[in-house]
Design a protein around this motif. Structure first.
Motif, PDB file in Angstrom:
ATOM      1  N   TYR A  61     -35.416 -26.321  46.252  1.00  0.00           N
ATOM      2  CA  TYR A  61     -36.593 -27.049  46.700  1.00  0.00           C
ATOM      3  C   TYR A  61     -37.551 -26.131  47.442  1.00  0.00           C
ATOM      4  N   GLN A  89     -39.351 -23.974  44.974  1.00  0.00           N
ATOM      5  CA  GLN A  89     -40.397 -24.722  44.276  1.00  0.00           C
ATOM      6  C   GLN A  89     -41.614 -24.917  45.174  1.00  0.00           C
ATOM      7  N   SER A  90     -41.378 -25.092  46.475  1.00  0.00           N
ATOM      8  CA  SER A  90     -42.524 -25.259  47.368  1.00  0.00           C
ATOM      9  C   SER A  90     -43.309 -23.948  47.467  1.00  0.00           C
ATOM     10  N   VAL A 102     -43.618 -21.821  44.962  1.00  0.00           N
ATOM     11  CA  VAL A 102     -44.396 -21.789  43.724  1.00  0.00           C
ATOM     12  C   VAL A 102     -45.609 -22.722  43.849  1.00  0.00           C
ATOM     13  N   ALA A 103     -45.381 -23.897  44.427  1.00  0.00           N
ATOM     14  CA  ALA A 103     -46.472 -24.859  44.592  1.00  0.00           C
ATOM     15  C   ALA A 103     -47.574 -24.277  45.474  1.00  0.00           C
ATOM     16  N   GLN A 121     -49.770 -21.973  43.681  1.00  0.00           N
ATOM     17  CA  GLN A 121     -50.696 -22.570  42.717  1.00  0.00           C
ATOM     18  C   GLN A 121     -51.806 -23.376  43.387  1.00  0.00           C
ATOM     19  N   ASP A 122     -51.510 -24.063  44.460  1.00  0.00           N
ATOM     20  CA  ASP A 122     -52.534 -24.799  45.190  1.00  0.00           C
ATOM     21  C   ASP A 122     -52.020 -25.097  46.599  1.00  0.00           C
ATOM     22  N   GLU A 128     -53.511 -26.143  49.346  1.00  0.00           N
ATOM     23  CA  GLU A 128     -53.882 -27.376  50.023  1.00  0.00           C
ATOM     24  C   GLU A 128     -53.094 -28.566  49.465  1.00  0.00           C
ATOM     25  N   ALA A 129     -52.987 -28.603  48.117  1.00  0.00           N
ATOM     26  CA  ALA A 129     -52.220 -29.687  47.508  1.00  0.00           C
ATOM     27  C   ALA A 129     -50.777 -29.639  47.987  1.00  0.00           C
ATOM     28  N   ALA A 130     -50.223 -28.442  48.115  1.00  0.00           N
ATOM     29  CA  ALA A 130     -48.839 -28.323  48.581  1.00  0.00           C
ATOM     30  C   ALA A 130     -48.702 -28.910  49.981  1.00  0.00           C
ATOM     31  N   MET A 160     -48.177 -32.473  50.005  1.00  0.00           N
ATOM     32  CA  MET A 160     -46.849 -32.920  49.575  1.00  0.00           C
ATOM     33  C   MET A 160     -45.861 -32.868  50.737  1.00  0.00           C
ATOM     34  N   ARG A 175     -48.269 -17.298  30.610  1.00  0.00           N
ATOM     35  CA  ARG A 175     -48.280 -18.573  31.317  1.00  0.00           C
ATOM     36  C   ARG A 175     -46.882 -18.854  31.815  1.00  0.00           C
ATOM     37  N   GLY A 176     -46.757 -19.555  32.911  1.00  0.00           N
ATOM     38  CA  GLY A 176     -45.440 -19.891  33.416  1.00  0.00           C
ATOM     39  C   GLY A 176     -45.443 -19.826  34.919  1.00  0.00           C
TER      40      GLY A 176
END
Lengths: 245, 288
Positions: free
Chosen positions: B163, B166-167, B169-170, B173-174, B176-178, B181, B285-286
């Motif tokens: 987890y 993954q956070s 990675v999040a 990618q973004d 603020e969006a993370a 969450m 991509r990935g």
């Protein structure tokens, strides 16, 4: 109950919100309407903790939320669907949804919540392995809403969710928001699409150049001549051109 | 020729792990950490100190790793934490300036503590080689290459299976969006920075077993950043193949033109690739 009281927000030296007060009662849908640049998004971002207010308070029940970072506000019970969806584009649909349940308390209920979200948006289940960046605009918005629901929170903030979507899709999304609200989740919605939003909402606040200039039951605002002229762009004589839910 | 390739591959995997630290910090946080090379050298000196106390260089890797992790956490809090909410371009510019200053400071601090003499750690097994298909393979180089592969696999599992990973990675990618969450972005930044710097403990030890002096950090950073750009910026899975590519090019150049043209050939090929494939060799991509 979410209560905002006397909120001021500055961008540098520029004041953009002036003494904003509003409340969202449990189980209500409350709309924030106003023209571009009126401060709607700023307000909703301040509630989510993305912008730090300079004055005033934000409370969820008895919990004081202003001056807290966004991750603590999510923990307190408020989820936000940000403007522009802001998905994690390279993650799969399922990974995006799982990120929505990042908080420990949401993680414990993840399988149930996931089932519920898939029931609301069956298309997300079909696309669960695809990268979020490859979904269509409508699917992306569904994923953004689904991801926010995964936190299992009591308050949902929706920032401009209809932007760039077809009218039919927007109608569907509004129906779904009503459905979500029926499960007991309070909704604060910021929208450009004033007639539809007023039909969905219980109450609404009108915000102009950073001030709240009006509030009331959504239905009465929808019928008030002032709102019709300022936000619907129509006089009283052309009733039928209002889009409906 | 085959022997040349062996050395190219072993050197290349060293370049790969050096680049990994830089690529992680850049990919996740959009910080460019110029001081990564100097932190590697700092790790080498810590390893030297430990070897003087009698600890085997390979066994000292975990100790150096922890030391660098803690040091990086302090560095982040004091020097880099203010940049967290800047936009991407401001992050790159400001982190470049801060880490450049940091590099100069640490270079000199190391000189004050350990003098500017060239050092190296030479355990009993440092010269050992063994034969495979008629090729001589140095034990230490091979161990280094294996560590590089293991490290990247571990990192992959961490990023995709946990987890917290993954956070990370999040956030990459973004950011603020993370945070919406429920991800604590400052803590993720702090941890990612500390992990990226602690990875330097492996190149630290491999370089310590060759030779080092206080100011060679920038030289190793240069190798690393070339590999990062070759691999495609922000792509952590491309760094090992890109490192091997640079290592092999350099080794071939030694074989064909002689050792004095090694750096020139490496950089010439680098410039050529920048012109022909500006997005890098292994962009895909990935995740992250």
């Amino acid at each position: 109950m979410l209560v905002v009281d006397g909120l001021d927000v500055h961008y540098g030296d520029l004041q953009v919100l002036w003494g904003i007060s509003l409340e969202v009662r449990d189980g209500e849908i409350v709309a924030l309407i106003g023209s571009n640049g009126a401060g709607k998004s700023t307000l909703i971002r301040a509630i989510a903790g993305l912008i730090r207010p300079t004055k005033g308070t934000i409370r969820l029940d008895h919990l004081l939320l202003n001056r807290r970072p966004p991750h603590e506000i999510v923990k307190a019970g408020i989820s936000m669907v940000p403007e522009g969806r802001r998905l994690f584009p390279k993650m799969s649909v399922l990974q995006n949804l799982r990120m929505g349940a990042f908080m420990k308390k949401a993680r414990h209920e993840i399988e149930q919540t996931l089932g519920w979200v898939y029931d609301i948006f069956p298309v997300l289940k079909e696309r669960s392995d695809q990268p979020a960046g490859l979904l269509s605009g409508g699917e992306q918005q569904m994923l953004a809403i689904g991801r926010a629901l995964m936190a299992n929170n009591r308050v949902l903030l929706l920032d401009e969710m209809s932007l760039g979507l077809s009218p039919l899709l927007v109608q569907n999304l509004f129906k779904i928001i009503a459905q979500i609200n029926e499960t007991g989740i309070s909704v604060l919605i910021v929208e450009q699409n004033v007639p539809m939003t007023l039909r969905l909402a219980d109450r609404a606040y009108i915000i102009e150049t950073g001030h709240i200039v009006g509030e009331g039951a959504a239905e009465s605002l929808l019928n008030s001549p002032r709102v019709r002229e300022a936000y619907l762009g129509i006089g009283p004589e052309c009733e039928d051109s209002l889009g409906g839910v | 020729m085959g022997q040349t390739l062996v050395y190219g591959i072993l050197n290349g995997s060293l370049y790969g792990i050096i680049a990994l630290g830089i690529a992680l910090v850049f990919g996740i946080m959009k910080y460019l950490n110029l001081a990564q090379g100097t932190l590697i050298i700092l790790g080498a000196y810590i390893g030297l100190y430990l070897s003087q106390l009698g600890l085997d260089p390979f066994l000292s890797i975990p100790v150096v790793m922890v030391a660098l992790f803690l040091f990086a956490a302090v560095l982040f809090k004091t020097c880099f934490s203010r940049l967290i909410n800047f936009d991407e371009e401001e992050k790159i510019k400001n982190s470049l300036l801060i880490s450049f200053g940091l590099m100069l400071f640490l270079d000199n601090l190391i000189t004050v503590i350990w003098t500017s003499d060239e050092r190296s750690i030479t355990p009993a097994y440092s010269g050992i080689t063994f034969e495979l298909f008629g090729l001589r393979i140095p034990l230490i180089g091979l161990a280094g290459a294996l560590l590089a592969v293991i490290l990247i696999l571990l990192l992959h599992l961490f990023l995709t299976r946990t987890y917290f990973g993954q956070s990370v990675v999040a956030v990459s990618q973004d950011q603020e969006a993370a945070s919406l969450m429920g991800v604590n972005v400052s803590l993720t930044f702090l941890t990612s920075f500390a992990i990226s710097v602690s990875i330097a403990s492996i190149p630290s030890m491999l370089i310590a077993l060759q030779s080092f002096s206080p100011t060679v950090g920038l030289h190793w950073f240069n190798k690393g950043i070339v590999v990062v750009i070759l691999s495609g910026i922000g792509n952590i899975y491309g760094v090992l193949p890109a490192g091997l590519f640079l290592g092999i090019i350099e080794a071939l150049s030694v074989y064909i033109f002689g050792p004095s043209y090694r750096e020139v050939t490496g950089l010439a090929v680098f410039v050529l690739i920048l012109i022909l494939v500006p997005k890098g060799l292994f962009r895909r991509r990935g995740a992250a």
